[in-house]
Design a protein around this motif. Sequence first.
Motif, short mmCIF file in Angstrom:
data_model
loop_
_atom_site.label_atom_id
_atom_site.label_comp_id
_atom_site.label_asym_id
_atom_site.label_seq_id
_atom_site.Cartn_x
_atom_site.Cartn_y
_atom_site.Cartn_z
N GLY A 86 41.18 34.09 28.08
CA GLY A 86 42.09 32.96 28.19
C GLY A 86 41.40 31.65 27.85
O GLY A 86 41.97 30.79 27.17
N GLU A 87 40.16 31.49 28.29
CA GLU A 87 39.42 30.27 27.97
C GLU A 87 39.14 30.15 26.47
O GLU A 87 39.22 29.06 25.91
CB GLU A 87 38.11 30.23 28.76
N VAL A 88 38.82 31.26 25.84
CA VAL A 88 38.56 31.23 24.39
C VAL A 88 39.85 30.86 23.65
O VAL A 88 39.82 30.05 22.71
CB VAL A 88 38.02 32.59 23.89
N ILE A 89 40.97 31.41 24.09
CA ILE A 89 42.25 31.10 23.45
C ILE A 89 42.60 29.62 23.66
O ILE A 89 43.07 28.96 22.75
CB ILE A 89 43.36 32.03 23.98
N ASP A 90 42.32 29.09 24.85
CA ASP A 90 42.57 27.66 25.11
C ASP A 90 41.71 26.79 24.19
O ASP A 90 42.18 25.79 23.65
CB ASP A 90 42.26 27.30 26.57
N ALA A 91 40.46 27.17 24.00
CA ALA A 91 39.58 26.41 23.11
C ALA A 91 40.11 26.46 21.68
O ALA A 91 40.11 25.45 20.97
CB ALA A 91 38.15 26.96 23.17
N GLU A 92 40.56 27.62 21.25
CA GLU A 92 41.13 27.75 19.90
C GLU A 92 42.37 26.87 19.74
O GLU A 92 42.56 26.25 18.70
CB GLU A 92 41.51 29.20 19.61
N ARG A 93 43.21 26.82 20.76
CA ARG A 93 44.41 25.98 20.70
C ARG A 93 44.03 24.51 20.53
O ARG A 93 44.69 23.77 19.80
CB ARG A 93 45.25 26.16 21.95
N SER A 94 42.98 24.09 21.22
CA SER A 94 42.52 22.71 21.09
C SER A 94 42.08 22.43 19.66
O SER A 94 42.38 21.39 19.09
CB SER A 94 41.35 22.44 22.05
N ILE A 95 41.36 23.38 19.08
CA ILE A 95 40.89 23.21 17.70
C ILE A 95 42.07 23.17 16.75
O ILE A 95 42.16 22.29 15.89
CB ILE A 95 39.94 24.37 17.31
N ARG A 96 42.97 24.12 16.87
CA ARG A 96 44.11 24.22 15.94
C ARG A 96 45.05 23.03 16.09
O ARG A 96 45.69 22.62 15.13
CB ARG A 96 44.90 25.51 16.17
N GLY A 97 45.12 22.47 17.29
CA GLY A 97 46.00 21.33 17.53
C GLY A 97 45.38 20.01 17.15
O GLY A 97 46.00 18.97 17.31
N ASN A 98 44.13 20.03 16.66
CA ASN A 98 43.43 18.81 16.29
C ASN A 98 43.42 17.79 17.42
O ASN A 98 43.56 16.59 17.19
CB ASN A 98 44.01 18.19 15.02
N ARG A 99 43.26 18.26 18.64
CA ARG A 99 43.24 17.36 19.80
C ARG A 99 41.79 16.98 20.08
O ARG A 99 41.05 17.70 20.75
CB ARG A 99 43.91 18.05 20.98
#
Length: 119
Positions: free
Chosen positions: A29-42
């Motif tokens: 879940g943490e890895v997926i959250d980190a990926e979402r941050s990257i993909r969202g350009n946040r």
Amino acid sequence: MTALQRVSLPGSEDERREEWTLVLEEMEGEVIDAERSIRGNRAEEIAAWGRRMEDWVPPSALGPLPMDLRERAARLLQHQLAVAEELVERITQSQRQRDLAARMAYRPRPVAAFVDRAL
């Protein structure tokens, strides 16, 4: 074997497998959250991931990783390493952009001067 005989005792292999499964799910879940941050350009979230300095230490009560979960754990590790590499790249890129923006923002801008030579 009756249902009562199959109940896991504390510290049994089934209980250990269940605990490890929960730990792996949390880490995934943490890895997926980190990926979402990257993909969202946040940018702020990406920077926050970069500031996380603590290494993961498995709880001492877990015991050794069950054999049937080792492949899943190995895939998770590869996923974590790929996301960590991308985070480092994005953080470095972001820092370069901030440095460039800072240099551009504070540099004196040339002032256009027009002289009418016909006078």
